[in-house]
Scaffold this motif. Structure first.
Motif, PDB file in Angstrom:
ATOM      1  N   PRO A   1       0.805  -1.235   0.000  1.00 51.18           N
ATOM      2  CA  PRO A   1       0.000   0.000   0.000  1.00 51.18           C
ATOM      3  C   PRO A   1       0.834   1.278   0.000  1.00 51.18           C
ATOM      4  CG  PRO A   1      -0.948  -1.604   1.492  1.00 51.18           C
ATOM      5  CD  PRO A   1       0.371  -2.179   1.042  1.00 51.18           C
ATOM      6  N   GLN A   2       1.965   1.286   0.719  1.00 53.56           N
ATOM      7  CA  GLN A   2       2.754   2.503   0.822  1.00 53.56           C
ATOM      8  C   GLN A   2       3.439   2.881  -0.489  1.00 53.56           C
ATOM      9  OE1 GLN A   2       3.422  -0.372   2.245  1.00 53.56           O
ATOM     10  NE2 GLN A   2       5.626  -0.843   2.272  1.00 53.56           N
ATOM     11  N   LEU A   3       3.503   1.929  -1.430  1.00 52.24           N
ATOM     12  CA  LEU A   3       4.154   2.213  -2.710  1.00 52.24           C
ATOM     13  C   LEU A   3       3.161   2.466  -3.837  1.00 52.24           C
ATOM     14  CD1 LEU A   3       7.154  -0.308  -2.734  1.00 52.24           C
ATOM     15  CD2 LEU A   3       7.076   2.063  -1.927  1.00 52.24           C
ATOM     16  N   ARG A   4       1.891   2.329  -3.583  1.00 51.51           N
ATOM     17  CA  ARG A   4       0.925   2.500  -4.663  1.00 51.51           C
ATOM     18  C   ARG A   4       0.899   3.934  -5.178  1.00 51.51           C
ATOM     19  NH1 ARG A   4      -3.886  -1.184  -1.946  1.00 51.51           N
ATOM     20  NH2 ARG A   4      -2.723  -3.159  -2.055  1.00 51.51           N
ATOM     21  N   ALA A   5       0.996   4.909  -4.291  1.00 55.46           N
ATOM     22  CA  ALA A   5       0.956   6.308  -4.731  1.00 55.46           C
ATOM     23  C   ALA A   5       2.154   6.666  -5.600  1.00 55.46           C
ATOM     24  CB  ALA A   5       0.849   7.245  -3.533  1.00 55.46           C
ATOM     25  N   PRO A   6       3.401   6.367  -5.187  1.00 54.82           N
ATOM     26  CA  PRO A   6       4.523   6.710  -6.074  1.00 54.82           C
ATOM     27  C   PRO A   6       4.510   5.934  -7.377  1.00 54.82           C
ATOM     28  CG  PRO A   6       5.290   5.442  -4.187  1.00 54.82           C
ATOM     29  CD  PRO A   6       3.886   5.864  -3.885  1.00 54.82           C
ATOM     30  N   ILE A   7       4.074   4.668  -7.350  1.00 54.09           N
ATOM     31  CA  ILE A   7       4.016   3.903  -8.593  1.00 54.09           C
ATOM     32  C   ILE A   7       2.965   4.500  -9.523  1.00 54.09           C
ATOM     33  CG2 ILE A   7       3.446   1.659  -9.589  1.00 54.09           C
ATOM     34  CD1 ILE A   7       4.700   0.373  -7.110  1.00 54.09           C
ATOM     35  N   ALA A   8       1.825   4.897  -8.951  1.00 54.23           N
ATOM     36  CA  ALA A   8       0.793   5.544  -9.766  1.00 54.23           C
ATOM     37  C   ALA A   8       1.293   6.869 -10.324  1.00 54.23           C
ATOM     38  CB  ALA A   8      -0.474   5.754  -8.941  1.00 54.23           C
ATOM     39  N   ALA A   9       2.125   7.590  -9.560  1.00 57.46           N
ATOM     40  CA  ALA A   9       2.678   8.862 -10.035  1.00 57.46           C
ATOM     41  C   ALA A   9       3.615   8.626 -11.219  1.00 57.46           C
ATOM     42  CB  ALA A   9       3.414   9.572  -8.904  1.00 57.46           C
ATOM     43  N   ILE A  10       4.440   7.587 -11.143  1.00 60.74           N
ATOM     44  CA  ILE A  10       5.319   7.246 -12.260  1.00 60.74           C
ATOM     45  C   ILE A  10       4.489   6.883 -13.477  1.00 60.74           C
ATOM     46  CG2 ILE A  10       7.045   5.600 -13.087  1.00 60.74           C
ATOM     47  CD1 ILE A  10       7.998   5.392 -10.130  1.00 60.74           C
ATOM     48  N   TYR A  11       3.471   6.082 -13.257  1.00 57.33           N
ATOM     49  CA  TYR A  11       2.580   5.696 -14.347  1.00 57.33           C
ATOM     50  C   TYR A  11       1.947   6.923 -14.994  1.00 57.33           C
ATOM     51  CZ  TYR A  11      -1.663   4.117 -16.670  1.00 57.33           C
ATOM     52  OH  TYR A  11      -2.658   3.925 -17.584  1.00 57.33           O
ATOM     53  N   GLY A  12       1.415   7.835 -14.178  1.00 58.54           N
ATOM     54  CA  GLY A  12       0.760   9.025 -14.722  1.00 58.54           C
ATOM     55  C   GLY A  12       1.710   9.870 -15.546  1.00 58.54           C
ATOM     56  N   PHE A  13       2.947   9.980 -15.082  1.00 60.77           N
ATOM     57  CA  PHE A  13       3.968  10.715 -15.819  1.00 60.77           C
ATOM     58  C   PHE A  13       4.222  10.066 -17.181  1.00 60.77           C
ATOM     59  CE2 PHE A  13       8.477  10.840 -16.983  1.00 60.77           C
ATOM     60  CZ  PHE A  13       8.705  12.206 -17.081  1.00 60.77           C
TER      61      PHE A  13
END
Length: 305
Positions: A34-46
């Motif tokens: 769970p703690q890595l979902r936000a940064p991974i989603a941010a990389i994806y969005g970029f």
């Protein structure tokens, strides 16, 4: 464009993997901590937004290159904690937070943009890749950075893991190319290395006459060429597959599914006698049980090793 649409069952209801739409790399799925979902989603969005800039709509190549350049400036601002242009707040606000919290390397994100720009220019100029080394250099910027960013989040940075990640990511990129021949040729994209073409008695001009999706079977030499490229991608994937045993917890299981999804595409290409000029193979829900079984059985090497 980088890694356009090799979809694997590792995807979830959230943005799921990297490629055009970044479908090769797991992003924010339920298997990730769970703690890595936000940064991974941010990389994806970029990556996804940059890909859309480079590939969607009716913009000219020059307009696309200008937009990528502006996007790059906003990346630099996000990485340095400065204010960006405000044009892409949904991208750079979460990305800036991820960079600050997890010290994401700006250079890896910039490499993705460099690959997008290269792809725009290559397509605009009708250019091709001279050999496998040149194509792998492109993969090193179009695909490998995503894997390295994910390893960075897991605090894995040993040389062996990085090499294996690069092998998996480059293999996924190559698999996408061989999967998408019927899509790329009509759009003026050509990823088959010219040296490989020549080894099969072919030139780029030979492919301009192909009429994919419903046309007659391509020449035997063209099918043999795809067979050789498929074997190259398979060997590259196998060389990195042991990484699944070095990634902790649920993420290691997701990586197993990604590896097996790529291998499944290669199997489907082979089953069609290597004719991706008239057919685009893909994996779907029916393949999930088989992929899960192969993922469960992975040892030191992937299947077909």
């Amino acid at each position: 464009m980088p890694d356009r649409s090799l979809t694997t069952p590792a995807a979830s209801s959230e943005p799921a993997v990297a490629g055009v739409h970044y479908e090769n790399f797991p992003v924010a799925s339920w298997l990730c901590p769970p703690q890595l979902r936000a940064p991974i989603a941010a990389i994806y969005g970029f990556a996804r937004t940059a890909d859309d800039i480079a590939d969607e709509g009716d913009a000219t190549p020059e307009e696309r290159l200008a937009e990528i350049a502006a996007f790059r400036l906003d990346l630099a601002a996000a990485a340095s904690g400065k204010s960006d242009s405000g044009r892409w707040p949904a991208v750079f606000q979460p990305l800036a937070g991820a960079i600050a919290q997890f010290d994401l390397p700006e250079a890896l994100l910039a490499d993705l943009l460099d690959a997008f720009s290269q792809d725009i220019r290559k397509t605009r100029d009708g250019a091709a890749y001279a050999d496998r080394a040149e194509l792998l250099d492109y993969c090193a910027r179009s695909a490998n950075p995503v894997g390295r960013l994910l390893l960075h989040l897991y605090r894995i940075d040993d040389a062996q893991s990085l090499r294996q990640s690069d092998a998996i990511c480059s293999a996924l990129q190559l698999i996408n190319f061989w999967q998408d021949v019927s899509v790329d040729l009509p759009r003026g994209r050509f990823y088959l290395p010219l040296s490989d073409c020549a080894a099969h008695g072919l030139s780029r001009e030979d492919f301009r006459a192909f009429r994919p999706l419903g046309a007659s079977l391509p020449p035997a030499a063209a099918l043999a060429l795809i067979a050789a490229e498929v074997e190259w991608a398979r060997q590259l994937m196998q060389s990195g597959a042991a990484l699944v045993h070095r990634i902790p917890g649920r993420a290691g299981w997701e990586l197993r599914l990604v590896v097996q999804g790529g291998l499944a595409i290669l199997d489907k290409i082979q089953a069609r006698r290597f004719d991706t000029f008239s057919h685009r193979p893909k994996v779907g829900a029916r393949d999930v049980p088989r992929l899960a079984w192969h993922a469960l059985r992975m040892r030191g090497q992937s299947r077909h090793a």
